[in-house]
Design an enzyme around this catalytic site. Structure first.
Site, PDB file in Angstrom:
ATOM      1  N   THR A 200       0.849  -1.204   0.000  1.00 12.81           N
ATOM      2  CA  THR A 200       0.000   0.000   0.000  1.00 12.81           C
ATOM      3  C   THR A 200       0.878   1.244   0.000  1.00 12.81           C
ATOM      4  OG1 THR A 200      -1.851  -1.019   1.108  1.00 12.81           O
ATOM      5  CG2 THR A 200      -1.546   1.303   1.549  1.00 12.81           C
ATOM      6  N   GLY A 230     -10.691  -2.585   3.033  1.00 11.56           N
ATOM      7  CA  GLY A 230      -9.797  -2.456   4.189  1.00 11.56           C
ATOM      8  C   GLY A 230      -9.856  -1.077   4.814  1.00 11.56           C
TER       9      GLY A 230
HETATM   10  N1  ASP Z   1      -4.077  -1.715   4.682  1.00  7.27           N
HETATM   11  C1  ASP Z   1      -4.286  -2.324   3.390  1.00  7.27           C
HETATM   12  C2  ASP Z   1      -5.564  -3.104   3.424  1.00  7.27           C
HETATM   13  O1  ASP Z   1      -5.818  -3.772   4.395  1.00  7.27           O
HETATM   14  C3  ASP Z   1      -3.178  -3.220   2.970  1.00  7.27           C
HETATM   15  C4  ASP Z   1      -1.802  -2.638   3.043  1.00  7.27           C
HETATM   16  O2  ASP Z   1      -1.541  -1.726   3.831  1.00  7.27           O
HETATM   17  O3  ASP Z   1      -0.939  -3.094   2.287  1.00  7.27           O
HETATM   18  O4  ASP Z   1      -6.276  -3.095   2.446  1.00  7.27           O
END
Ligand code: ASP
Length: 334
Positions: A200, A230
């Site tokens: 992300t 998410g």
């Molecule tokens: N926080 C993101 C999610 O859960 C994933 C990530 O941070 O890579 O969609």
């Protein structure tokens, strides 16, 4: 990594490219150099923007747009796949001036979800659009649409196949949420494990007028169930900005950040408990979130920055106006 410049806040940009299990030496030198160069280039471009008087919102949106365009990271082009072999992208931007925000979730045709999020913030009475309707809304507001195949890369497809093989053998009959946690715990032993590397992307900034902004964009988690959203597009969970306190962008297992209201908690600890930025981030990342959840980047109204994670590593960096070079780091011990 944290720094305090309380006396006279200088404009600053902080970015991340995801947190996860990253052990020094597990990545090839060339691959590591590519990540570091991408982070450095994006920070340098943002530094120029800030020095020219650009707003914090413009700077974080442009930094995240560039990260979305870079295949190395799990956002935009190069995003991870859902369990159905599709892409569902989430993004959010928040302007600390007036706490305005815009977000999209589960888009699959919008080339740069962060541009759609900004358009929602600036042109809609609503805050969050989801799914095909969000793509349609973005298209109607002039945001570029692409073929669904545009987001895919062979590397991410291989990652999906590996995740599905692992789950078939180890986590039969579990529901989606348990699969997410299964991915973490069962693979945490690898030196650099793509399943536990959250790519992300996010950016937070303080501009010359003292305004804060935060932006975050993601493809989510590899092999996530279709329709899963998410923390990234949720104000107060994965993204938050308030000129009175802080701007925060998170990365990690979204379900954990949502339960913790992680980004807003940092702001609340500064506002109501009088904690410094470093203390507030420490409380949330090291005490409230479970181990290996991920991390966050933050900048305060006073110009303090904090880049903190409880996983093995986090792609990250920051630069202030006037700095000769951005500071870029990957591993815990740097
Ligand atoms: N926080 C993101 C999610 O859960 C994933 C990530 O941070 O890579 O969609």
């Amino acid at each position: 990594m944290s720094a305090d410049t309380a006396a006279c806040p200088v404009p600053v940009l902080v970015i991340h490219g995801g947190a996860g299990t990253l052990t020094r030496g597990a990545m090839s030198t060339e691959q590591e150099a590519r990540y570091r160069a991408a982070l450095r280039n994006i920070l340098q471009a943002g530094q120029l923007q800030l020095a020219a008087g650009a707003s914090a919102v413009d700077v974080v949106v442009e930094a995240v747009r560039q990260l979305e365009e870079c295949e190395l990271f799990n956002a935009g082009k190069g995003a991870v796949y859902t369990a159905a072999g599709t892409h569902e992208l989430d993004a959010c931007v928040m302007d600390g001036r007036g706490c305005r925000a815009g977000a999209v979730a589960g888009v699959s045709r919008t080339r740069n979800p962060i541009l759609a999020a900004r358009a929602v913030m600036q042109q809609s009475a609503h805050l969050l659009f989801v799914g095909a309707a969000a793509d349609d809304w973005a298209a109607r507001h002039g945001i570029e649409q692409v073929d669904r195949a545009w987001f895919g890369t062979p590397h991410r497809l291989e990652q999906l196949h590996r995740a599905q093989q692992l789950q078939a053998g180890v986590l039969r009959d579990h529901d989606g949420q348990e699969l997410v946690h299964g991915l973490q715990s069962s693979q945490a032993s690898g030196p650099i494990d793509e399943q536990t590397k959250f790519g992300t992307v996010g950016a937070v900034a303080l501009d010359a007028e003292g305004h804060l902004a935060a932006a975050t964009s993601t493809g989510g988690m590899t092999n996530k169930q279709v329709g899963r959203v998410g923390d990234t597009p949720l104000v107060g969970a994965g993204t938050y900005a308030n000129d009175a306190t802080v701007a925060v962008s998170c990365t990690g297992t979204g379900e954990l950040f949502m339960r913790a209201c992680a980004a807003h908690d940092v702001s609340a600890l500064v506002a109501y408990a009088g904690l410094s930025l470093a203390e507030a981030c420490e409380r949330v990342v090291m005490q409230k979130l479970p181990p290996d959840a991920g991390g966050l980047i933050a900048v305060s109204a006073r110009g303090e920055v904090c880049l903190l994670f409880n996983s093995e590593g986090m792609y990250r960096g920051y630069v202030r106006c006037g700095d000769v070079e951005p500071l870029v780091a990957v591993y815990r011990s740097e």
